[in-house]
Design a protein around this motif. Structure first.
Motif, short mmCIF file in Angstrom:
data_model
loop_
_atom_site.label_atom_id
_atom_site.label_comp_id
_atom_site.label_asym_id
_atom_site.label_seq_id
_atom_site.Cartn_x
_atom_site.Cartn_y
_atom_site.Cartn_z
N ASP A 86 -11.51 12.73 1.02
CA ASP A 86 -10.60 11.56 0.59
C ASP A 86 -9.76 11.32 1.74
OD1 ASP A 86 -9.74 10.49 -1.90
OD2 ASP A 86 -8.16 11.97 -2.02
N TYR A 87 -9.48 12.45 2.53
CA TYR A 87 -8.75 12.09 3.79
C TYR A 87 -9.50 11.34 4.90
CZ TYR A 87 -5.81 12.90 7.98
OH TYR A 87 -4.98 12.94 9.05
N LEU A 88 -10.75 11.65 4.86
CA LEU A 88 -11.68 10.95 5.92
C LEU A 88 -11.92 9.47 5.51
CD1 LEU A 88 -14.17 13.73 6.96
CD2 LEU A 88 -12.09 12.77 8.24
N ASN A 89 -11.88 9.14 4.00
CA ASN A 89 -12.26 7.96 3.88
C ASN A 89 -11.19 6.78 3.37
OD1 ASN A 89 -14.94 8.54 3.74
ND2 ASN A 89 -14.83 9.33 1.53
N GLU A 122 1.82 10.63 5.08
CA GLU A 122 0.51 11.22 4.73
C GLU A 122 0.30 12.53 5.54
OE1 GLU A 122 -2.50 8.08 4.79
OE2 GLU A 122 -1.69 7.26 2.65
N LYS A 123 0.86 12.42 6.83
CA LYS A 123 0.47 13.46 7.77
C LYS A 123 1.80 13.98 8.56
CE LYS A 123 -2.01 14.91 11.93
NZ LYS A 123 -3.18 14.58 12.71
N LEU A 131 0.76 -1.03 0.09
CA LEU A 131 -0.09 0.05 0.02
C LEU A 131 0.94 1.18 -0.18
CD1 LEU A 131 -2.69 -0.91 2.55
CD2 LEU A 131 -2.89 -0.92 0.21
N ARG A 132 0.72 2.05 -0.90
CA ARG A 132 1.70 3.20 -1.14
C ARG A 132 1.01 4.59 -0.48
NH1 ARG A 132 5.55 1.01 -1.39
NH2 ARG A 132 6.52 3.05 -1.46
N PRO A 133 1.72 5.35 0.09
CA PRO A 133 1.07 6.56 0.84
C PRO A 133 0.42 7.37 -0.21
CG PRO A 133 3.50 6.28 1.25
CD PRO A 133 3.27 5.31 0.41
N ARG A 134 -0.48 8.20 0.17
CA ARG A 134 -1.36 9.09 -0.63
C ARG A 134 -1.45 10.41 0.18
NH1 ARG A 134 -6.79 7.62 -1.65
NH2 ARG A 134 -6.79 9.35 -2.93
N LYS A 184 -8.04 4.38 3.48
CA LYS A 184 -7.76 3.20 4.48
C LYS A 184 -6.38 2.98 4.17
CE LYS A 184 -11.80 0.23 5.27
NZ LYS A 184 -11.87 1.47 6.18
N GLY A 185 -5.92 2.82 5.43
CA GLY A 185 -4.40 2.86 5.68
C GLY A 185 -3.85 2.24 6.41
N THR A 186 -2.54 2.25 6.61
CA THR A 186 -1.59 1.81 7.63
C THR A 186 -1.04 2.82 8.38
OG1 THR A 186 0.35 1.91 6.56
CG2 THR A 186 -0.96 -0.12 5.97
#
Ligand code: ADP
Ligand code: NI
Length: 222
Positions: free
Chosen positions: A163-166, A177-178, A153-156, A168-170
């Motif tokens: 987009d930020y709220l939806n 991302e932040k 999974l690549r960072p976005r 799905k990440g690690t």
């Protein structure tokens, strides 16, 4: 009501509301932000009273946890202060800060218009950096049930709040991302100075984590 009493009652209220929070907005986060904000406020000549109230109330109803309601936190803070007899000006100053404080995605601009707001935002962001920032990120990851890391999974860099709220990440992607972006978004000189050190701790941890993940630390010439 005297200012000391307003602060004391607000501490009591916030502590009761947030004591059992486990997503990273617990009472101790608020207490750290409040103490750091007070230190920064003194060096930046910000109003100590508004700074302290805004720091205390900044996470009273986070939009990311209350179903996306951006108005609720600022409104609760405004009503609380008015009910204690604070002036409209003071209650508005505090609720405006709360309305503008949250990170809403790497590409989403958010401007703070008062020095008190800049100070509280810096203090809140500093608590997401350093050793505590690392601990909070993994605590949040457990709360959200997300993997620590997934190399596939690549960072976005999110361009919109939705987009930020939806996402799905690690937890590792959250660093890209932040967290690693915050150092360059500090509002005050004092905040920037503290961020340098905390950023280095964060970046050093991430490098170590990824090296261990790939077994690089087991290579003989390391
Ligand atoms: P704020 O509302 O102060 O901008 P957040 O609610 O985004 O902060 O984050 C609270 C804490 O949880 C921070 O320490 C942040 O790094 C962490 N956190 C938020 N989202 C994630 C995520 N997707 N993965 C890991 N940690 C996260
Ligand atoms: Ni916060």
């Amino acid at each position: 009501m005297r200012r000391e009493e307003v602060i004391e009652r607000t501490v009591h209220y916030v502590r009761n509301e947030l004591y059992a929070e486990s997503s990273g907005h617990d009472w101790w986060h608020v207490d750290r932000v409040r103490r750091l904000a007070m230190t920064i406020a003194e060096r930046e000549a910000a109003d100590a009273y508004v700074t302290e109230l805004a720091a205390l109330l900044h996470d009273i109803s986070d939009y990311k946890l209350n179903g996306g309601d951006l108005e609720r936190g600022p409104q609760i803070a405004f009503d609380w202060l008015r009910q204690l007899g604070e002036t409209k000006e003071c209650a508005t100053a505090v609720s405006d800060i709360i309305a503008n404080i949250s990170f809403k995605g790497a590409g989403v601009a958010c401007s703070m218009s008062t020095i008190e707001g800049m100070v509280v935002q810096d203090a809140d962001r500093l608590d997401a950096l350093g050793a505590i920032g690392v601990a909070r990120a993994f605590a949040y990851g457990g709360f959200a049930g997300q993997p620590m890391h997934d190399p596939a999974l690549r960072p976005r860099l999110h361009e919109t709040l939705e987009d930020y709220l939806n996402r799905k990440g690690t937890t590792v992607n959250h660093f890209y991302e932040k967290l690693l972006l915050l150092k360059d978004r500090m509002n005050t000189e004092t905040g920037r100075r503290i961020a340098e050190r905390r950023h280095a701790v964060l970046a050093g941890f991430l490098q170590e984590f990824l090296d261990e993940w790939d077994g690089k630390d087991a290579e003989p010439d390391r």
